[in-house]
Design an enzyme around this catalytic site. Structure first.
Site, PDB file in Angstrom:
ATOM      1  N   TYR A   5      -7.439  -4.045  -3.242  1.00  0.00           N
ATOM      2  CA  TYR A   5      -6.414  -3.249  -2.548  1.00  0.00           C
ATOM      3  C   TYR A   5      -5.908  -3.971  -1.304  1.00  0.00           C
ATOM      4  O   TYR A   5      -4.698  -4.030  -1.047  1.00  0.00           O
ATOM      5  CB  TYR A   5      -6.990  -1.884  -2.186  1.00  0.00           C
TER       6      TYR A   5
ATOM      7  N   TYR B 232       4.081  10.617   3.197  1.00  0.00           N
ATOM      8  CA  TYR B 232       2.865  11.262   3.685  1.00  0.00           C
ATOM      9  C   TYR B 232       3.137  12.667   4.202  1.00  0.00           C
ATOM     10  O   TYR B 232       3.820  13.455   3.537  1.00  0.00           O
ATOM     11  CB  TYR B 232       2.194  10.381   4.742  1.00  0.00           C
TER      12      TYR B 232
ATOM     13  N   VAL C  10       2.986   0.120   6.860  1.00  0.00           N
ATOM     14  CA  VAL C  10       2.701  -0.072   8.278  1.00  0.00           C
ATOM     15  C   VAL C  10       3.102  -1.454   8.802  1.00  0.00           C
ATOM     16  O   VAL C  10       3.012  -1.697  10.011  1.00  0.00           O
ATOM     17  CB  VAL C  10       1.218   0.202   8.599  1.00  0.00           C
TER      18      VAL C  10
END
Length: 447
Positions: A191, A243, A261
């Site tokens: 990941y 989100y 991010v």
């Protein structure tokens, strides 16, 4: 300079408008991301015809981070199917932050594939064999979405790996419920590496456009995933991609989207376009401040909200040819001196439709010659599209090319840059063919 540069002008205008925004700051919990230039701000858009437009730092490389999640979810769906993937990860909005512990009571499934917990599971679901390692599959698939080979930023990967204890804790917690199909250490390492894949805003816009085009990359014309997989990914992006701000985003912007991010942000207009922004300063939800503001303004200004009724792709430009080749042209109009291009449009023209018309103008006309824009079958032109067409025609003529407009309904209004005869100059009984031929004669110097 070209007519279609009016689309680039729109992106540049958004960049100019929001470049001075100083709210937010780059992610600092991953040290390497904190080194990003806070002033970098790029925008890119890719149409269903594969036309690419950009402004600002759209070619600056950065890492995907969470923007990778929809595309790896698409890979898992393609490999295993919706039912199998849904055994391991849900599709419900969590209403919580990207790194929250969002596990379904009773099953331990993560809420969805867009939060970190769900993304770790999704990445772990990608088939892994000695001959075809899982990460190689991921890198190759994301490259097909982007239309070029991608690589990993090893420094960001190392920085992320060194500071990723929360994601490791999530993986062990998921494993304790029995819903992580591989070893937590391997799952999280894969990941982290996925998040460190390097792209540009132009790459992201192409990736988003591939989802918009039903899984076909509009630049390479390669089918990357099925239309059903693309639709499923967009559904989850629409409800979960931003989100705990997903509901407000869908209300105000109205496009499936995903933030990361590192400052990347994508949005998808199904069957219309893919758009991406890059700007490192983030808001409290982990999304790009400038990117969010620019895409919200773009959606409002150009009427891009998903719940509005857009023009269908392929339905706007119905003909790109030359006056010589019009089968319905009177025989006396054949062989017009200087050969004149003809672009015919139909239906209601909005932002997306106007882009198609402008690109067709640039591509028409032999050897950059004159062009007739036939609006005879156009039923409406909204305010935004009218401004784009005026701007595009002005650029077209400023580049030394000549144009005329057949506009019997006067939908376009006065166009200062187009000085040739128009459909309104012809007798009331004149046919559409008469109007186009009359404009062609004028442009060829025979009228």
């Amino acid at each position: 300079m070209s007519a279609a540069d009016a689309v680039t002008d729109s992106l540049a205008g958004l960049r100019d408008r929001f470049a001075a925004v100083r709210e937010g700051r780059p992610a600092d919990y991953i040290p390497q991301l904190a080194l990003a230039d806070p002033d970098a701000f790029g925008l890119a858009l890719v149409s269903m015809d594969g036309h690419r437009y950009s402004a600002g730092e759209a070619e600056v490389p950065f890492t995907l981070q969470s923007v990778s999640k929809p595309f790896v979810y698409a890979l898992a769906l393609s490999a295993l199917g919706l039912d199998e993937v849904s055994r391991w990860v849900g599709a419900e909005p969590s209403g919580e932050a990207f790194n929250a512990i969002s596990l379904e009571p009773g099953t331990g499934r993560p809420a969805n594939a867009m939060v970190n917990a769900g993304a770790i599971v999704t990445t772990a679901l990608v088939p892994d064999t000695p001959d075809d390692p899982a990460f190689d599959r991921i890198l190759h698939c994301l490259g097909r979405f982007a239309g070029r080979g991608l690589d990993v930023d090893e420094e960001v990967f190392a920085s992320e790996s060194a500071t990723g204890d929360r994601n490791r804790a999530l993986a062990y917690l998921i494993r304790s419920t029995g819903t992580l199909p591989v070893d937590p250490v391997r799952a999280v390492d894969r990941y982290f590496r996925q998040c460190a894949i390097r792209v540009t805003a132009v790459d992201l816009a192409t990736m988003a456009a591939t989802l918009a085009y039903g899984g076909v990359n509009p630049v390479t014309r390669e089918r990357v995933v099925s239309a059903e997989v693309a639709a499923g990914v967009l559904a989850v992006m629409a409800t979960c991609g931003m989100y705990d701000g997903s509901g407000d985003w869908l209300l105000r912007v109205g496009l499936p989207a995903k933030s990361g991010v590192s400052g990347g942000l994508i949005a998808v207009g199904p069957a219309r376009f893919g758009v991406a922004t890059y700007s490192p300063p983030l808001d409290a939800t982990g999304g790009s401040v400038r990117g969010h503001a620019a895409l919200e303004a773009m959606s409002r200004r150009y009427g891009l909200h998903l719940m509005l009724n857009p023009a269908l792709p392929g339905s706007t430009v119905t003909l790109v040819t030359t006056a010589d080749d019009l089968p319905s042209a009177p025989s006396g109009e054949r062989g017009l001196r200087g050969r004149v291009g003809v672009v015919a449009a139909q239906g209601a023209i909005d932002f997306t439709a106007a882009e198609r018309v402008l690109y067709a103008l640039d591509e028409s006309g032999p050897d950059g010659g004159p062009v007739v824009l036939d609006l005879h079958d156009v039923t409406a032109i909204d305010t935004v599209a009218r401004g784009m067409l005026h701007n595009g025609l002005a650029r077209f003529t400023a580049d030394g090319r000549r144009a005329a407009v057949v506009d019997p309904k006067d939908l376009l209004g006065p166009v200062d840059a187009v000085r040739e005869r128009t459909g309104r100059d012809l007798p009331r009984h004149a046919t559409r063919e008469d109007a186009v031929a009359g404009c062609a004669r004028a442009l060829a110097g025979e009228g």
